[in-house]
Motif scaffolding. Structure first.
Motif, PDB file in Angstrom:
ATOM      1  N   LYS A 151       0.725  -0.742   0.305  1.00 47.61           N
ATOM      2  CA  LYS A 151      -0.515  -0.050   0.150  1.00 47.61           C
ATOM      3  C   LYS A 151       0.702   1.552   0.183  1.00 47.61           C
ATOM      4  CE  LYS A 151      -4.492  -1.569   1.428  1.00 47.61           C
ATOM      5  NZ  LYS A 151      -5.843  -0.412   0.905  1.00 47.61           N
ATOM      6  N   SER A 152       0.203   2.284  -0.504  1.00 52.31           N
ATOM      7  CA  SER A 152       1.057   3.563  -0.802  1.00 52.31           C
ATOM      8  C   SER A 152       0.464   4.748   0.518  1.00 52.31           C
ATOM      9  CB  SER A 152       1.428   4.178  -1.772  1.00 52.31           C
ATOM     10  OG  SER A 152       1.298   2.997  -3.075  1.00 52.31           O
ATOM     11  N   TYR A 153       0.061   5.320   0.952  1.00 58.39           N
ATOM     12  CA  TYR A 153       0.108   6.791   1.724  1.00 58.39           C
ATOM     13  C   TYR A 153      -0.428   7.920   0.805  1.00 58.39           C
ATOM     14  CZ  TYR A 153       4.073   9.587   2.181  1.00 58.39           C
ATOM     15  OH  TYR A 153       5.081  10.545   2.334  1.00 58.39           O
ATOM     16  N   CYS A 154      -1.350   8.266   0.470  1.00 62.75           N
ATOM     17  CA  CYS A 154      -1.906   9.171  -0.199  1.00 62.75           C
ATOM     18  C   CYS A 154      -1.100  10.579  -0.170  1.00 62.75           C
ATOM     19  CB  CYS A 154      -3.492   9.730  -0.380  1.00 62.75           C
ATOM     20  SG  CYS A 154      -3.946  10.991  -1.407  1.00 62.75           S
ATOM     21  N   PRO A 155      -0.286  10.958  -1.427  1.00 61.77           N
ATOM     22  CA  PRO A 155       1.158  12.134  -1.058  1.00 61.77           C
ATOM     23  C   PRO A 155       0.313  13.465  -1.454  1.00 61.77           C
ATOM     24  CG  PRO A 155       0.774  11.298  -3.580  1.00 61.77           C
ATOM     25  CD  PRO A 155      -0.253  10.384  -2.919  1.00 61.77           C
ATOM     26  N   LEU A 156      -1.021  13.695  -1.686  1.00 67.12           N
ATOM     27  CA  LEU A 156      -1.830  14.933  -1.280  1.00 67.12           C
ATOM     28  C   LEU A 156      -2.613  14.896  -0.327  1.00 67.12           C
ATOM     29  CD1 LEU A 156      -2.861  15.291  -5.511  1.00 67.12           C
ATOM     30  CD2 LEU A 156      -0.440  16.343  -4.002  1.00 67.12           C
ATOM     31  N   HIS A 157      -2.275  14.131   0.484  1.00 68.88           N
ATOM     32  CA  HIS A 157      -3.670  13.920   1.589  1.00 68.88           C
ATOM     33  C   HIS A 157      -3.378  15.462   2.568  1.00 68.88           C
ATOM     34  CE1 HIS A 157      -5.546  13.727   5.562  1.00 68.88           C
ATOM     35  NE2 HIS A 157      -6.376  12.167   4.698  1.00 68.88           N
ATOM     36  N   PRO A 158      -4.144  16.432   2.906  1.00 72.42           N
ATOM     37  CA  PRO A 158      -3.723  17.361   3.786  1.00 72.42           C
ATOM     38  C   PRO A 158      -2.838  17.056   4.796  1.00 72.42           C
ATOM     39  CG  PRO A 158      -6.517  17.518   3.570  1.00 72.42           C
ATOM     40  CD  PRO A 158      -5.720  16.714   2.375  1.00 72.42           C
ATOM     41  N   ASP A 159      -3.273  16.349   5.240  1.00 71.17           N
ATOM     42  CA  ASP A 159      -2.446  15.709   6.732  1.00 71.17           C
ATOM     43  C   ASP A 159      -1.185  14.987   6.769  1.00 71.17           C
ATOM     44  OD1 ASP A 159      -5.096  17.569   7.631  1.00 71.17           O
ATOM     45  OD2 ASP A 159      -6.094  15.929   7.989  1.00 71.17           O
ATOM     46  N   ALA A 162       2.676  16.515   8.247  1.00 72.99           N
ATOM     47  CA  ALA A 162       1.888  16.676   9.393  1.00 72.99           C
ATOM     48  C   ALA A 162       3.050  15.840  10.339  1.00 72.99           C
ATOM     49  CB  ALA A 162       1.541  18.024   9.763  1.00 72.99           C
ATOM     50  N   VAL A 163       1.813  15.188  10.020  1.00 74.18           N
ATOM     51  CA  VAL A 163       2.247  13.334  10.528  1.00 74.18           C
ATOM     52  C   VAL A 163       3.758  12.578  10.627  1.00 74.18           C
ATOM     53  CG1 VAL A 163       1.471  10.828  11.316  1.00 74.18           C
ATOM     54  CG2 VAL A 163      -0.082  12.413  11.656  1.00 74.18           C
ATOM     55  N   VAL A 164       3.827  12.672   9.159  1.00 79.09           N
ATOM     56  CA  VAL A 164       5.267  11.721   8.939  1.00 79.09           C
ATOM     57  C   VAL A 164       6.097  12.511   9.061  1.00 79.09           C
ATOM     58  CG1 VAL A 164       4.139  10.636   7.457  1.00 79.09           C
ATOM     59  CG2 VAL A 164       5.091  12.256   6.429  1.00 79.09           C
ATOM     60  N   PHE A 165       6.296  13.845   8.735  1.00 74.92           N
ATOM     61  CA  PHE A 165       7.496  14.905   9.596  1.00 74.92           C
ATOM     62  C   PHE A 165       7.713  14.607  10.789  1.00 74.92           C
ATOM     63  CE2 PHE A 165       7.221  17.479   4.919  1.00 74.92           C
ATOM     64  CZ  PHE A 165       7.672  16.508   3.783  1.00 74.92           C
ATOM     65  N   ASP A 166       6.435  14.511  11.699  1.00 80.43           N
ATOM     66  CA  ASP A 166       6.914  14.432  12.929  1.00 80.43           C
ATOM     67  C   ASP A 166       7.511  13.187  13.129  1.00 80.43           C
ATOM     68  OD1 ASP A 166       5.530  17.122  13.807  1.00 80.43           O
ATOM     69  OD2 ASP A 166       3.586  15.487  14.537  1.00 80.43           O
ATOM     70  N   MET A 167       7.643  12.530  12.709  1.00 85.51           N
ATOM     71  CA  MET A 167       8.828  10.200  13.191  1.00 85.51           C
ATOM     72  C   MET A 167       9.911  10.970  12.054  1.00 85.51           C
ATOM     73  SD  MET A 167       5.774   7.797  12.473  1.00 85.51           S
ATOM     74  CE  MET A 167       6.082   8.192  10.709  1.00 85.51           C
ATOM     75  N   VAL A 168       9.831  12.257  11.101  1.00 88.95           N
ATOM     76  CA  VAL A 168      10.772  12.437  10.593  1.00 88.95           C
ATOM     77  C   VAL A 168      12.238  12.816  11.096  1.00 88.95           C
ATOM     78  CG1 VAL A 168      12.450  12.957   8.624  1.00 88.95           C
ATOM     79  CG2 VAL A 168      10.382  11.910   7.846  1.00 88.95           C
ATOM     80  N   ASP A 169      11.710  14.091  11.560  1.00 95.29           N
ATOM     81  CA  ASP A 169      12.442  14.937  11.982  1.00 95.29           C
ATOM     82  C   ASP A 169      12.871  14.208  13.610  1.00 95.29           C
ATOM     83  OD1 ASP A 169      11.558  17.058  10.946  1.00 95.29           O
ATOM     84  OD2 ASP A 169      10.116  17.786  11.558  1.00 95.29           O
ATOM     85  N   GLU A 170      12.315  13.445  14.224  1.00 95.07           N
ATOM     86  CA  GLU A 170      12.059  12.679  16.033  1.00 95.07           C
ATOM     87  C   GLU A 170      14.299  12.281  15.467  1.00 95.07           C
ATOM     88  OE1 GLU A 170      10.865  10.691  19.983  1.00 95.07           O
ATOM     89  OE2 GLU A 170       9.464  11.544  18.159  1.00 95.07           O
TER      90      GLU A 170
END
Length: 366
Positions: A151-159, A162-170
């Motif tokens: 599966k893939s996530y939708c790259p155009l979903h507006p939210d 914000a979620v994945v970048f929180d993980m990336v940054d941490e």
């Protein structure tokens, strides 16, 4: 005095030529990519880094972490067998001591499920699913009517960002990383006809947009983006097919993404030379192997040839070699130390390839 000056110039010229040859024979990156160890394997893995990776001159270690960390920013996305901050710091310390660049990986865009098991992101946030109409079967078969692999996530979903970048940054912060690996390989679901946001859009533009968004986010903290390169190759024209290249037209994204993205060009069955294509497009590229020693040795030889014959502009783009391991760290270490054979009793294993590949690099560098 003129003779002394001439001899001095000749000596300088000879030294410069010698230095150029020496530089030509050293790969900038000697990498190793593997799943992050289980919590109970961390101490053993730290020892492996110190005693096996470092002596072979490995200077980049990519660890697939995904959801196996005790995230504080997104605790809802903590998966099974998470690593603690203390355990991560043990690996950070040993890598620093050995001048190894430690690069964490979280699969973004694609690989949000695995055959019949949904990944943590889509489990917690099913609204991010690019293909919610496709259900994971109890018994998985390939090929299937849905074209389901991962599966893939939708790259155009507006939210979603914000979620994945929180993980990336941490994860970048705790790993003290100046680069991040986003995976992005084998993306079969993108621009789905049933997606209310992506339907009808150019798949290459969608893929390039996601790469660029991730790259720009990382750049704010002076971090590099690394990805696998298969979606940027034309599977039909090259004959590479749908796994090692794209058959859904994402390949044109190669002309749409920033040139400072580092590409991992993986080929496991043949010593294909698409690294030249990436370098000619302006990217730093790593040739990536897995478990065929003969293929891997040929790939090492090719990378040295590329660098030796390259123009001054092209040479830095032939960035080096990286072995990929698609098993757990524990099983790899077991196979390595016990010298286990493959299923047919032969030596086509990731650990034998590890020995042969890095021995060949050392031979050519010496």
């Amino acid at each position: 005095m003129k003779i002394v000056k001439i001899l001095t110039l000749i000596l300088i010229s000879c030294l410069q030529s010698l230095m150029a040859q020496v530089t030509n024979e050293v790969l900038p990156v000697k990498g190793f990519a593997i799943a992050a160890p289980m919590p109970e394997e961390v101490n053993r893995f730290v020892k492996f880094i110190d005693e096996e990776l470092a002596p072979r001159g490995i200077n980049a270690l990519i660890l697939r972490v995904d959801y196996r960390y005790e995230y504080e920013a997104r605790p809802e996305l903590i998966g099974d067998d998470p690593l603690s901050k203390e355990q991560v710091k043990k690996m950070v310390t040993v890598c620093k001591e050995n001048n190894i660049r430690l690069i964490p990986q979280i699969n973004l865009l694609g690989h949000q499920s695995w055959h019949s098991k949904i990944g943590k992101l889509l489990e917690v946030y099913p609204v991010f699913d690019e293909t919610p109409n496709v259900e994971l079967p109890e018994e998985y078969k390939w090929p299937n009517e849905d074209g389901l692999y991962c599966k893939s996530y939708c790259p155009l979903h507006p939210d979603v960002h914000a979620v994945v970048f929180d993980m990336v940054d941490e994860i970048c912060e705790v790993f003290e990383a100046d680069a991040f690996h986003a995976g992005m390989d084998e993306v079969f679901y993108i621009g789905d006809d049933n997606c209310p946001r992506c339907s009808g859009r150019d798949k290459a533009e969608l893929f390039a947009g996601e790469v660029t968004k991730i790259r720009n986010h990382l750049a704010q903290d002076n971090r590099e983006l690394w990805i696998w390169g298969d979606r940027l190759l034309d599977g039909k024209t090259t004959g590479y097919g749908m796994w090692e290249a794209s058959m859904n037209n994402t390949h044109r994204a190669i002309d749409m993404i920033p040139k400072d993205v580092v590409i991992g060009d993986w080929h496991y069955e043949r010593a294909d030379q698409s690294a030249v294509y990436f370098a000619m497009k302006g990217f730093r590229v790593l040739t990536c192997n897995w478990r065929k020693p003969d293929v891997s040795v040929a790939q090492v030889e090719d990378m040295f040839k590329f660098r030796k014959s390259a123009t001054m502009e092209m040479k830095p783009r032939f960035y080096g070699m990286m072995q990929t391991v698609w098993s757990g760290a524990g099983s790899f270490m077991d196979g390595f130390y016990e010298n286990k054979p493959d299923r047919d009793g032969g030596q086509e294993t990731a650990w034998n390839t590890f020995r042969k590949m890095f021995a060949k690099i050392q031979e050519l560098e010496d």
